[in-house]
Design an enzyme around this catalytic site. Structure first.
Site, PDB file in Angstrom:
ATOM      1  N   ASP A  14       0.992  -1.299  -0.034  1.00 18.19           N
ATOM      2  CA  ASP A  14       0.123   0.021  -0.007  1.00 18.19           C
ATOM      3  C   ASP A  14       0.729   1.076   0.061  1.00 18.19           C
ATOM      4  OD1 ASP A  14       1.086  -0.139   2.487  1.00 18.19           O
ATOM      5  OD2 ASP A  14      -0.786  -0.547   3.486  1.00 18.19           O
TER       6      ASP A  14
ATOM      7  N   ARG B 210      13.177  11.080   6.133  1.00 19.96           N
ATOM      8  CA  ARG B 210      14.565  10.820   6.121  1.00 19.96           C
ATOM      9  C   ARG B 210      15.212  11.627   5.453  1.00 19.96           C
ATOM     10  NH1 ARG B 210      14.406   4.311   5.055  1.00 19.96           N
ATOM     11  NH2 ARG B 210      14.063   4.867   3.106  1.00 19.96           N
TER      12      ARG B 210
ATOM     13  N   ASP C  40      19.217  -4.435  -1.431  1.00 19.34           N
ATOM     14  CA  ASP C  40      18.333  -3.266  -1.780  1.00 19.34           C
ATOM     15  C   ASP C  40      18.474  -2.331  -0.436  1.00 19.34           C
ATOM     16  OD1 ASP C  40      16.778  -5.569  -1.033  1.00 19.34           O
ATOM     17  OD2 ASP C  40      15.395  -4.212  -0.553  1.00 19.34           O
TER      18      ASP C  40
ATOM     19  N   ASP D 167      17.103   1.898   6.131  1.00 16.60           N
ATOM     20  CA  ASP D 167      16.218   1.124   6.464  1.00 16.60           C
ATOM     21  C   ASP D 167      16.038   0.476   7.678  1.00 16.60           C
ATOM     22  OD1 ASP D 167      15.193   1.962   3.745  1.00 16.60           O
ATOM     23  OD2 ASP D 167      14.910  -0.105   2.753  1.00 16.60           O
TER      24      ASP D 167
HETATM   25  P1  AMP Z   1      11.966  -3.608   3.078  1.00 12.55           P
HETATM   26  O1  AMP Z   1      12.341  -5.060   3.343  1.00 12.55           O
HETATM   27  O2  AMP Z   1      11.238  -3.027   3.845  1.00 12.55           O
HETATM   28  O3  AMP Z   1      13.625  -3.077   2.657  1.00 12.55           O
HETATM   29  O4  AMP Z   1      11.091  -3.759   1.565  1.00 12.55           O
HETATM   30  C1  AMP Z   1      11.351  -4.229   0.290  1.00 12.55           C
HETATM   31  C2  AMP Z   1      10.772  -3.794  -0.677  1.00 12.55           C
HETATM   32  O5  AMP Z   1       9.383  -3.718  -0.403  1.00 12.55           O
HETATM   33  C3  AMP Z   1      11.116  -2.032  -1.202  1.00 12.55           C
HETATM   34  O6  AMP Z   1      11.209  -2.117  -2.557  1.00 12.55           O
HETATM   35  C4  AMP Z   1      10.059  -1.529  -0.278  1.00 12.55           C
HETATM   36  O7  AMP Z   1       9.921  -0.081  -0.969  1.00 12.55           O
HETATM   37  C5  AMP Z   1       8.930  -2.334  -0.743  1.00 12.55           C
HETATM   38  N1  AMP Z   1       7.917  -2.227   0.618  1.00 12.55           N
HETATM   39  C6  AMP Z   1       8.082  -2.519   1.740  1.00 12.55           C
HETATM   40  N2  AMP Z   1       6.692  -2.319   2.528  1.00 12.55           N
HETATM   41  C7  AMP Z   1       6.077  -1.578   1.536  1.00 12.55           C
HETATM   42  C8  AMP Z   1       4.492  -1.121   1.528  1.00 12.55           C
HETATM   43  N3  AMP Z   1       3.977  -1.119   2.781  1.00 12.55           N
HETATM   44  N4  AMP Z   1       4.301  -0.618   0.403  1.00 12.55           N
HETATM   45  C9  AMP Z   1       4.772  -0.702  -0.685  1.00 12.55           C
HETATM   46  N5  AMP Z   1       6.077  -1.194  -0.723  1.00 12.55           N
HETATM   47  C10 AMP Z   1       6.692  -1.735   0.256  1.00 12.55           C
HETATM   48 MG    MG Z   2      14.455  -1.441   1.956  1.00 11.03          MG
END
Ligand code: AMP
Ligand code: MG
Length: 527
Positions: free
Chosen positions: A137, A195, A272, A282
């Site tokens: 979302d 951030r 990432d 992150d």
């Molecule tokens: P993360 O593990 O939080 O670094 O997220 C991994 C990927 O999932 C990244 O591309 C984030 O932007 C995406 N992501 C995580 N949570 C959400 C969210 N609530 N809505 C959209 N993308 C998300």
């Molecule tokens: Mg991330």
């Protein structure tokens, strides 16, 4: 009041963007980003801001308390000169190539250049969907936003390279989350953190271009990064790219050595989530070591393999750098120079770690002949019974810890560090004393003045860290509309190495009620 913010937006000016202007989920090729505006929110309320970060941007505390500030940093209003975008990147998640990821819930509002000539990108996290949101979302909840806000600033004040946090704002809207992925979704308060970092480029920004065979754009992004984020390295060429890779290795090594020093576990070291600048980035299901356990991870998603456990972080960082080097291969077309550049990681990590050990133990310099064994033995002692890492190290500089101290005094000095005092068997006490005597003999041989030694140690061993249960208590209070503990912790953590006698309660070990409580001992990626 927000006038000091002057936008330069080099990333969008110099690199190709996605021509598609409509905001829907898709694969984005031949572009480094997509322009996208934050989604307006119903009723934003400023919960907290970091005045040091505001000052970096030239903003006064008074300007942070204006309605305009809340409006801008909740995504409801754009300032002249802003050019909002979401970045395109891929990544290796838990060891596997995951394809396009991208800023799914992060939007850079614009890149500021300050009067001092510093560049800062302002990025909202949780500001609504972008082309990279995939099935999610684009939003963030209060608990994860409190954790990111407080930890970014705590890490900075600990001296750990990190992205910063300007503001924490609740949106007045609720967000559905299944906190433990067990089918029990419920509404939670939504929030947005702003951030701040010179750039948010990750290893994955390069990986996605290499994976797609887009060598031209890969070359452009590398040139841009070297010129903009590493201006000292000179005009981009094959040699400069290798120098740059060595510098990324060095910065990453220094960052991870700091994590190991302060007991920080990132929890999701996917490529990432690795900043090209060597910043901690992150803050998701991260955690702080309580009892010293190299096998610990706070991330429930990783509970089975523990890929990202505390003790594995130095190797995982290198694994990630290898993926970055692979992505650069099309620009170098030879393996050996890339492998040689990666060697810089070992060299830099060993150097940083040896200095860290010397500082933590209060030695003038690390002597491999004796100190490798000394630190290995200490790690074994710390695992014989649940021993709080932070308190134990801090107590090594206790005035009771001296060469002529009795066994009783030495054990007394350490007593607070143990979670289960009844588990301290005579064998464990004897082993601890054997180590302490070895350590004290080493200190005597080192010959440093006691006061100087203690001061060095107290600059390397924090008294205050963002203990998992403290963050959770601040979240629980904030959920009832009371942000006082967020403010208090932000303030305590400004001076993590100082004794703060009226704030002893924030330096004690985790209380028993928090041992198995969600948020205090385990977190999911939705955190
Ligand atoms: P993360 O593990 O939080 O670094 O997220 C991994 C990927 O999932 C990244 O591309 C984030 O932007 C995406 N992501 C995580 N949570 C959400 C969210 N609530 N809505 C959209 N993308 C998300
Ligand atoms: Mg991330």
């Amino acid at each position: 009041m927000l006038e000091p913010l002057s936008f330069e937006n080099r990333f969008t000016r110099e690199l190709p963007g996605d021509p598609e202007a409509t905001n829907f989920r898709r694969q984005v090729e031949n572009a480094c980003y997509s322009r996208v505006n934050p989604t307006p929110v119903a009723a934003p309320v400023l919960v907290a801001y970091a005045e040091e970060v505001a000052a970096l941007l030239g903003l006064s505390p008074a300007s942070c308390e204006t309605a305009a500030f809340t409006s801008v940093f909740s995504g409801n209003q754009l300032l002249p000169g802003m050019d909002p975008f979401a970045m395109c990147y891929g990544g290796h998640q838990f060891g596997n190539w995951a394809g396009q990821l991208g800023d799914g819930r992060a939007i850079v509002l614009g890149e500021v250049v300050t009067q001092r000539g510093e560049r800062w990108a302002l990025q909202l996290k949780g500001a609504g969907p972008t082309p990279y949101s995939r099935g999610a979302d684009g939003l963030a909840v209060l608990r994860s936003s409190v954790r990111e806000f407080l930890c970014s600033e705590a890490m900075h004040h600990l001296g750990v390279p990190t992205t910063r946090a300007l503001s924490l704002i609740t949106t007045g809207e609720s967000v559905m989350r299944d906190m433990f992925y067990d089918g029990n979704a419920g509404p939670e308060p939504g929030a947005i953190v702003c951030r701040v970092a010179p750039s948010f480029t990750r290893f994955g920004n390069f990986e996605i271009l290499a994976a797609r065979g887009d060598t031209d754009l890969l070359r452009r992004l590398v040139r841009y990064t070297i010129e903009t984020d590493f201006p000292g390295l000179g005009t981009p060429s094959t040699g400069t790219i290798l120098t740059w890779l060595r510098e990324v290795c060095r910065r990453t090594a220094v960052m991870v050595a700091h994590w190991m020093r302060v007991g920080f576990v990132h929890g999701v070291m996917n490529t990432d989530n690795m900043s090209i600048l060597g910043l901690t980035i992150d803050y998701g299901p991260y955690g702080w070591l309580e009892n010293f356990d190299p096998g610990w991870t706070p991330n429930t998603t990783d509970a089975e393999n523990r890929r990202y456990r505390f003790g594995a972080q130095p190797q995982i960082a290198l694994w990630n750098l290898v993926k970055l080097a692979n992505a650069l291969y099309p620009l170098i077309n030879a393996v050996e120079p890339l492998q040689e550049a990666l060697e810089a990681y070992h060299v830099a990590f060993d150097e940083a770690w040896q200095q860290t050990v010397a500082d933590k133990l209060g030695l003038r310099r690390f002597d491999p002949a004796t100190d490798r064994e000394l630190i290995d033995d200490l790690h074994a002692i710390l695992q014989m019974t649940e021993t709080d890492m932070t308190i134990f190290y801090r107590r090594l500089s206790d005035p009771r810890v001296t060469v002529d101290a009795s066994d009783e005094h030495l054990l007394d000095a350490l007593a607070d560090a143990y979670y289960l005092p009844e588990s301290l068997t005579p064998e464990i006490e004897a082993a601890t004393l054997t180590w302490m005597r070895q350590y004290l003999a080493r200190i005597a041989q080192d010959g440093e003045d006691d006061e100087v030694r203690r001061a060095t140690m107290n600059r390397a061993n924090p008294k205050y860290v963002l203990r998992n249960y403290l963050a959770q208590m601040a979240i629980d209070k904030a959920a009832t509309g009371d942000a006082t503990l967020i403010h208090e912790l932000l303030d305590v953590l400004r001076h993590p190495y100082d004794e703060q006698p009226h704030r002893e309660k924030y330096a004690v070990k985790r209380p028993e009620w928090a041992r198995h409580r969600p948020g205090c001992s385990m977190l999911s990626c939705s955190s």
